[in-house]
Design a protein around this motif. Structure first.
Motif, PDB file in Angstrom:
ATOM      1  N   ILE A 100      -5.381 -65.301  37.564  1.00 46.12           N
ATOM      2  CA  ILE A 100      -6.371 -65.673  36.561  1.00 46.12           C
ATOM      3  C   ILE A 100      -7.268 -64.468  36.312  1.00 46.12           C
ATOM      4  O   ILE A 100      -7.804 -63.880  37.262  1.00 46.12           O
ATOM      5  N   ASN A 101      -7.467 -64.119  35.048  1.00 45.08           N
ATOM      6  CA  ASN A 101      -8.372 -63.041  34.689  1.00 45.08           C
ATOM      7  C   ASN A 101      -9.801 -63.572  34.766  1.00 45.08           C
ATOM      8  O   ASN A 101     -10.162 -64.497  34.039  1.00 45.08           O
ATOM      9  N   VAL A 102     -10.616 -63.005  35.652  1.00 40.24           N
ATOM     10  CA  VAL A 102     -11.976 -63.494  35.882  1.00 40.24           C
ATOM     11  C   VAL A 102     -13.027 -62.469  35.480  1.00 40.24           C
ATOM     12  O   VAL A 102     -14.191 -62.584  35.867  1.00 40.24           O
ATOM     13  N   SER A 103     -12.661 -61.457  34.687  1.00 38.29           N
ATOM     14  CA  SER A 103     -13.599 -60.382  34.349  1.00 38.29           C
ATOM     15  C   SER A 103     -14.827 -60.907  33.611  1.00 38.29           C
ATOM     16  O   SER A 103     -15.946 -60.484  33.893  1.00 38.29           O
ATOM     17  N   GLN A 104     -14.644 -61.831  32.683  1.00 39.42           N
ATOM     18  CA  GLN A 104     -15.790 -62.353  31.936  1.00 39.42           C
ATOM     19  C   GLN A 104     -16.698 -63.178  32.842  1.00 39.42           C
ATOM     20  O   GLN A 104     -17.919 -63.052  32.787  1.00 39.42           O
ATOM     21  N   LEU A 105     -16.112 -63.995  33.701  1.00 40.16           N
ATOM     22  CA  LEU A 105     -16.914 -64.828  34.602  1.00 40.16           C
ATOM     23  C   LEU A 105     -17.719 -63.977  35.581  1.00 40.16           C
ATOM     24  O   LEU A 105     -18.859 -64.300  35.895  1.00 40.16           O
ATOM     25  N   LEU A 106     -17.162 -62.874  36.052  1.00 30.87           N
ATOM     26  CA  LEU A 106     -17.877 -62.010  36.990  1.00 30.87           C
ATOM     27  C   LEU A 106     -19.068 -61.314  36.339  1.00 30.87           C
ATOM     28  O   LEU A 106     -19.979 -60.865  37.045  1.00 30.87           O
ATOM     29  N   ASN A 107     -19.109 -61.221  35.018  1.00 34.93           N
ATOM     30  CA  ASN A 107     -20.234 -60.615  34.305  1.00 34.93           C
ATOM     31  C   ASN A 107     -21.326 -61.625  33.981  1.00 34.93           C
ATOM     32  O   ASN A 107     -22.381 -61.240  33.492  1.00 34.93           O
ATOM     33  N   GLU A 108     -21.068 -62.895  34.244  1.00 32.52           N
ATOM     34  CA  GLU A 108     -22.048 -63.937  33.929  1.00 32.52           C
ATOM     35  C   GLU A 108     -22.981 -64.189  35.103  1.00 32.52           C
ATOM     36  O   GLU A 108     -22.788 -63.666  36.203  1.00 32.52           O
ATOM     37  N   ALA A 109     -23.966 -65.025  34.891  1.00 30.15           N
ATOM     38  CA  ALA A 109     -24.974 -65.316  35.906  1.00 30.15           C
ATOM     39  C   ALA A 109     -24.390 -66.144  37.056  1.00 30.15           C
ATOM     40  O   ALA A 109     -23.390 -66.862  36.885  1.00 30.15           O
ATOM     41  N   ILE A 110     -25.018 -66.037  38.216  1.00 28.12           N
ATOM     42  CA  ILE A 110     -24.605 -66.837  39.369  1.00 28.12           C
ATOM     43  C   ILE A 110     -24.749 -68.313  39.008  1.00 28.12           C
ATOM     44  O   ILE A 110     -25.742 -68.731  38.415  1.00 28.12           O
ATOM     45  N   GLY A 111     -23.739 -69.099  39.337  1.00 26.19           N
ATOM     46  CA  GLY A 111     -23.725 -70.517  39.019  1.00 26.19           C
ATOM     47  C   GLY A 111     -22.894 -70.854  37.792  1.00 26.19           C
ATOM     48  O   GLY A 111     -22.658 -72.023  37.501  1.00 26.19           O
ATOM     49  N   SER A 112     -22.434 -69.848  37.062  1.00 25.85           N
ATOM     50  CA  SER A 112     -21.576 -70.090  35.894  1.00 25.85           C
ATOM     51  C   SER A 112     -20.246 -70.692  36.359  1.00 25.85           C
ATOM     52  O   SER A 112     -19.734 -70.346  37.417  1.00 25.85           O
ATOM     53  N   VAL A 150      -8.103 -75.830  38.391  1.00 23.52           N
ATOM     54  CA  VAL A 150      -8.824 -74.839  39.186  1.00 23.52           C
ATOM     55  C   VAL A 150     -10.220 -74.727  38.596  1.00 23.52           C
ATOM     56  O   VAL A 150     -10.383 -74.561  37.392  1.00 23.52           O
ATOM     57  N   LYS A 151     -11.209 -74.834  39.472  1.00 18.88           N
ATOM     58  CA  LYS A 151     -12.603 -74.690  39.060  1.00 18.88           C
ATOM     59  C   LYS A 151     -13.151 -73.449  39.753  1.00 18.88           C
ATOM     60  O   LYS A 151     -13.057 -73.322  40.973  1.00 18.88           O
ATOM     61  N   LEU A 152     -13.713 -72.528  38.970  1.00 24.43           N
ATOM     62  CA  LEU A 152     -14.273 -71.296  39.498  1.00 24.43           C
ATOM     63  C   LEU A 152     -15.774 -71.295  39.275  1.00 24.43           C
ATOM     64  O   LEU A 152     -16.238 -71.530  38.151  1.00 24.43           O
ATOM     65  N   ILE A 153     -16.536 -71.012  40.329  1.00 24.57           N
ATOM     66  CA  ILE A 153     -17.991 -70.943  40.245  1.00 24.57           C
ATOM     67  C   ILE A 153     -18.416 -69.540  40.661  1.00 24.57           C
ATOM     68  O   ILE A 153     -18.018 -69.061  41.736  1.00 24.57           O
ATOM     69  N   ARG A 154     -19.202 -68.903  39.838  1.00 23.03           N
ATOM     70  CA  ARG A 154     -19.694 -67.555  40.139  1.00 23.03           C
ATOM     71  C   ARG A 154     -20.703 -67.632  41.264  1.00 23.03           C
ATOM     72  O   ARG A 154     -21.657 -68.410  41.214  1.00 23.03           O
ATOM     73  N   ILE A 155     -20.479 -66.864  42.336  1.00 21.13           N
ATOM     74  CA  ILE A 155     -21.421 -66.767  43.453  1.00 21.13           C
ATOM     75  C   ILE A 155     -21.861 -65.307  43.583  1.00 21.13           C
ATOM     76  O   ILE A 155     -21.409 -64.445  42.835  1.00 21.13           O
ATOM     77  N   ASP A 156     -22.720 -65.036  44.540  1.00 22.79           N
ATOM     78  CA  ASP A 156     -23.342 -63.719  44.687  1.00 22.79           C
ATOM     79  C   ASP A 156     -22.352 -62.560  44.660  1.00 22.79           C
ATOM     80  O   ASP A 156     -22.465 -61.653  43.861  1.00 22.79           O
ATOM     81  N   LYS A 157     -21.350 -62.569  45.530  1.00 16.89           N
ATOM     82  CA  LYS A 157     -20.430 -61.436  45.628  1.00 16.89           C
ATOM     83  C   LYS A 157     -19.019 -61.747  45.134  1.00 16.89           C
ATOM     84  O   LYS A 157     -18.093 -60.997  45.404  1.00 16.89           O
ATOM     85  N   GLY A 158     -18.837 -62.859  44.460  1.00 17.12           N
ATOM     86  CA  GLY A 158     -17.496 -63.187  44.004  1.00 17.12           C
ATOM     87  C   GLY A 158     -17.436 -64.537  43.341  1.00 17.12           C
ATOM     88  O   GLY A 158     -18.261 -64.877  42.503  1.00 17.12           O
ATOM     89  N   LEU A 159     -16.457 -65.353  43.774  1.00 17.81           N
ATOM     90  CA  LEU A 159     -16.228 -66.663  43.183  1.00 17.81           C
ATOM     91  C   LEU A 159     -15.970 -67.704  44.252  1.00 17.81           C
ATOM     92  O   LEU A 159     -15.394 -67.404  45.305  1.00 17.81           O
ATOM     93  N   CYS A 160     -16.359 -68.924  43.964  1.00 15.42           N
ATOM     94  CA  CYS A 160     -15.969 -70.072  44.780  1.00 15.42           C
ATOM     95  C   CYS A 160     -14.845 -70.751  44.003  1.00 15.42           C
ATOM     96  O   CYS A 160     -15.014 -71.110  42.838  1.00 15.42           O
ATOM     97  N   VAL A 161     -13.697 -70.898  44.651  1.00  8.27           N
ATOM     98  CA  VAL A 161     -12.513 -71.463  44.023  1.00  8.27           C
ATOM     99  C   VAL A 161     -12.314 -72.874  44.566  1.00  8.27           C
ATOM    100  O   VAL A 161     -12.224 -73.077  45.773  1.00  8.27           O
ATOM    101  N   SER A 162     -12.242 -73.841  43.671  1.00  7.88           N
ATOM    102  CA  SER A 162     -11.964 -75.219  44.049  1.00  7.88           C
ATOM    103  C   SER A 162     -10.729 -75.653  43.268  1.00  7.88           C
ATOM    104  O   SER A 162     -10.740 -75.643  42.031  1.00  7.88           O
ATOM    105  N   ALA A 163      -9.662 -75.992  43.976  1.00  9.60           N
ATOM    106  CA  ALA A 163      -8.396 -76.293  43.310  1.00  9.60           C
ATOM    107  C   ALA A 163      -7.829 -77.627  43.767  1.00  9.60           C
ATOM    108  O   ALA A 163      -7.933 -77.984  44.944  1.00  9.60           O
ATOM    109  N   LYS A 164      -7.229 -78.342  42.841  1.00 14.06           N
ATOM    110  CA  LYS A 164      -6.458 -79.556  43.111  1.00 14.06           C
ATOM    111  C   LYS A 164      -5.123 -79.361  42.421  1.00 14.06           C
ATOM    112  O   LYS A 164      -5.058 -79.309  41.196  1.00 14.06           O
ATOM    113  N   MET A 165      -4.075 -79.225  43.229  1.00 17.60           N
ATOM    114  CA  MET A 165      -2.758 -78.916  42.695  1.00 17.60           C
ATOM    115  C   MET A 165      -1.723 -79.873  43.262  1.00 17.60           C
ATOM    116  O   MET A 165      -1.914 -80.449  44.325  1.00 17.60           O
ATOM    117  N   SER A 166      -0.604 -79.982  42.558  1.00 16.17           N
ATOM    118  CA  SER A 166       0.510 -80.770  43.065  1.00 16.17           C
ATOM    119  C   SER A 166       1.815 -80.177  42.558  1.00 16.17           C
ATOM    120  O   SER A 166       1.843 -79.449  41.568  1.00 16.17           O
TER     121      SER A 166
END
Length: 169
Positions: free
Chosen positions: A3-15, A36-52
């Motif tokens: 997943i390309n996350v370049s735009q999300l990493l430029n956004e504010a924490i909590g995006s 997949v849910k990605l949340i911007r955190i201080d030094k990266g991302l929090c990844v929450s996934a539900k897959m089957s």
């Protein structure tokens, strides 16, 4: 699964970004669906996934192949490969220099752990006859199922009679 996350990493924490997933893993033999849910955190991302995924299993009772749906849900932190814990030596998903998040390895590990140790095709599966190998779901076996003495029965009697608490004084 990348997943390309370049735009999300430029956004504010909590995006937050959410993605629907319906693709084959890089190995090409496993089709994954889920979110997949990605949340911007201080030094990266929090990844929450539900897959089957659907997989072929062998029933541990009757030895027939059957399809089974396997689901996983996980949460991981993803850091830039240089900023993560232990300098990028962790098993967590990493964000590479091109700001691509690769979830393939983490997802495969969670899927391998989700596969049942003893899968059964259905709860009431009768299995196979231990003597003739007949599928007891399809036919009634005519083998003699009388309880037999174990070849170790005499040795077990000796072991019990040699115990100090089994002797009569």
């Amino acid at each position: 699964m990348k997943i390309n996350v370049s735009q999300l990493l430029n956004e504010a924490i909590g995006s937050i970004r959410e993605y629907a997933v319906d693709e084959e893993l890089e190995s090409g033999d496993v089709r994954i669906t889920g979110t997949v849910k990605l949340i911007r955190i201080d030094k990266g991302l929090c990844v929450s996934a539900k897959m089957s995924t659907d997989t072929q299993c062998t029933c541990s009772r009757c030895l027939k192949e059957f399809g089974q749906r396997i689901g996983v849900a996980f949460e991981e932190e993803a850091f830039h490969s240089n900023d993560g814990p232990a300098g990028g030596q962790s098993e967590a998903p990493e964000i590479d220099d091109k700001r691509i998040l690769n979830l393939t390895e983490a997802l495969e590990q969670y899927l391998y752990l989700a596969v049942p140790v003893k899968p059964v095709c259905r709860e009431d599966c009768q299995g196979i006859c231990p003597q003739c190998g007949a599928d007891l779901n399809e036919t009634k076996c005519v083998c003699d199922h009388k309880a037999r003495d174990s070849p170790w029965a005499e040795m077990l009697k000796m072991a019990v009679s040699d115990r100090p608490d089994s002797r009569v004084n």
